[in-house]
Design a protein around this motif. Sequence first.
Motif, PDB file in Angstrom:
ATOM      1  N   VAL A 140      85.103 -31.545  85.829  1.00  0.00           N
ATOM      2  CA  VAL A 140      85.461 -32.527  84.799  1.00  0.00           C
ATOM      3  C   VAL A 140      85.427 -31.918  83.401  1.00  0.00           C
ATOM      4  O   VAL A 140      86.307 -32.169  82.577  1.00  0.00           O
ATOM      5  CB  VAL A 140      84.527 -33.760  84.865  1.00  0.00           C
ATOM      6  N   PHE A 141      84.411 -31.109  83.128  1.00  0.00           N
ATOM      7  CA  PHE A 141      84.220 -30.575  81.786  1.00  0.00           C
ATOM      8  C   PHE A 141      84.666 -29.119  81.641  1.00  0.00           C
ATOM      9  O   PHE A 141      84.428 -28.486  80.611  1.00  0.00           O
ATOM     10  CB  PHE A 141      82.762 -30.738  81.361  1.00  0.00           C
ATOM     11  N   SER A 142      85.314 -28.584  82.680  1.00  0.00           N
ATOM     12  CA  SER A 142      85.851 -27.212  82.658  1.00  0.00           C
ATOM     13  C   SER A 142      84.797 -26.179  82.262  1.00  0.00           C
ATOM     14  O   SER A 142      85.032 -25.326  81.399  1.00  0.00           O
ATOM     15  CB  SER A 142      87.061 -27.129  81.716  1.00  0.00           C
ATOM     16  N   VAL A 143      83.639 -26.292  82.894  1.00  0.00           N
ATOM     17  CA  VAL A 143      82.553 -25.343  82.673  1.00  0.00           C
ATOM     18  C   VAL A 143      82.313 -24.631  83.999  1.00  0.00           C
ATOM     19  O   VAL A 143      82.097 -25.292  85.022  1.00  0.00           O
ATOM     20  CB  VAL A 143      81.258 -26.068  82.234  1.00  0.00           C
ATOM     21  N   PRO A 144      82.367 -23.296  84.010  1.00  0.00           N
ATOM     22  CA  PRO A 144      82.132 -22.592  85.270  1.00  0.00           C
ATOM     23  C   PRO A 144      80.775 -22.957  85.876  1.00  0.00           C
ATOM     24  O   PRO A 144      79.771 -23.060  85.170  1.00  0.00           O
ATOM     25  CB  PRO A 144      82.173 -21.114  84.865  1.00  0.00           C
ATOM     26  N   HIS A 145      80.781 -23.165  87.179  1.00  0.00           N
ATOM     27  CA  HIS A 145      79.574 -23.564  87.910  1.00  0.00           C
ATOM     28  C   HIS A 145      78.404 -22.635  87.614  1.00  0.00           C
ATOM     29  O   HIS A 145      77.278 -23.090  87.387  1.00  0.00           O
ATOM     30  CB  HIS A 145      79.885 -23.598  89.410  1.00  0.00           C
ATOM     31  N   GLU A 146      78.652 -21.327  87.622  1.00  0.00           N
ATOM     32  CA  GLU A 146      77.574 -20.351  87.401  1.00  0.00           C
ATOM     33  C   GLU A 146      76.919 -20.539  86.038  1.00  0.00           C
ATOM     34  O   GLU A 146      75.718 -20.370  85.895  1.00  0.00           O
ATOM     35  CB  GLU A 146      78.114 -18.910  87.499  1.00  0.00           C
ATOM     36  N   LYS A 147      77.720 -20.867  85.039  1.00  0.00           N
ATOM     37  CA  LYS A 147      77.171 -21.087  83.695  1.00  0.00           C
ATOM     38  C   LYS A 147      76.406 -22.403  83.624  1.00  0.00           C
ATOM     39  O   LYS A 147      75.383 -22.494  82.959  1.00  0.00           O
ATOM     40  CB  LYS A 147      78.282 -21.071  82.648  1.00  0.00           C
ATOM     41  N   LEU A 148      76.899 -23.405  84.332  1.00  0.00           N
ATOM     42  CA  LEU A 148      76.248 -24.716  84.304  1.00  0.00           C
ATOM     43  C   LEU A 148      74.857 -24.663  84.923  1.00  0.00           C
ATOM     44  O   LEU A 148      73.931 -25.288  84.432  1.00  0.00           O
ATOM     45  CB  LEU A 148      77.125 -25.743  85.033  1.00  0.00           C
ATOM     46  N   ILE A 149      74.697 -23.898  85.995  1.00  0.00           N
ATOM     47  CA  ILE A 149      73.386 -23.819  86.649  1.00  0.00           C
ATOM     48  C   ILE A 149      72.539 -22.660  86.129  1.00  0.00           C
ATOM     49  O   ILE A 149      71.402 -22.484  86.537  1.00  0.00           O
ATOM     50  CB  ILE A 149      73.512 -23.727  88.188  1.00  0.00           C
ATOM     51  N   GLY A 150      73.090 -21.886  85.223  1.00  0.00           N
ATOM     52  CA  GLY A 150      72.369 -20.737  84.678  1.00  0.00           C
ATOM     53  C   GLY A 150      71.502 -21.105  83.490  1.00  0.00           C
ATOM     54  O   GLY A 150      71.212 -22.275  83.234  1.00  0.00           O
ATOM     55  N   LYS A 151      71.115 -20.082  82.750  1.00  0.00           N
ATOM     56  CA  LYS A 151      70.202 -20.282  81.625  1.00  0.00           C
ATOM     57  C   LYS A 151      70.905 -20.164  80.273  1.00  0.00           C
ATOM     58  O   LYS A 151      70.256 -20.079  79.243  1.00  0.00           O
ATOM     59  CB  LYS A 151      69.057 -19.295  81.720  1.00  0.00           C
TER      60      LYS A 151
END
Length: 127
Positions: free
Chosen positions: A17-28
């Motif tokens: 929805v927000f065009s944020v890569p999954h890895e970045k969303l769950i990262g630090k």
Amino acid sequence: MASPIKIQEAIKIASEVFSVPHEKLIGKIRKPEIVNVRTIVVYVLRTYFRDNYFSYSFPLLRNYFNHNDHTSIVHYNQKAKKLIENNDIIFIGQIQKYIEALQNKGIDFVDRSKVQGPTNNNSMKYI
């Protein structure tokens, strides 16, 4: 038939929805645009979703966002409440957009703000 939300599924949908890569969303990563999406996911899960009376606790959510402790998750939730309290139209619009995307995927949800505490038979009563 709609199904209960899974945390991984909620994160995946937010990523889309927000065009944020999954890895970045769950990262630090602490970029504001990434933190904003995490804030939305945490707030929506804590406020609107349940899974057979299961609560999405701060420590549980911490595990899915790869944080060392749950204080960041608590902060996301408090930040969301403050933005809503201050009537931040952009933030509220993002929450609505996310909820609509979840509903379009057939996800069940309940507004926990309308849930009463345990009754005499230790069940939850929904208004």
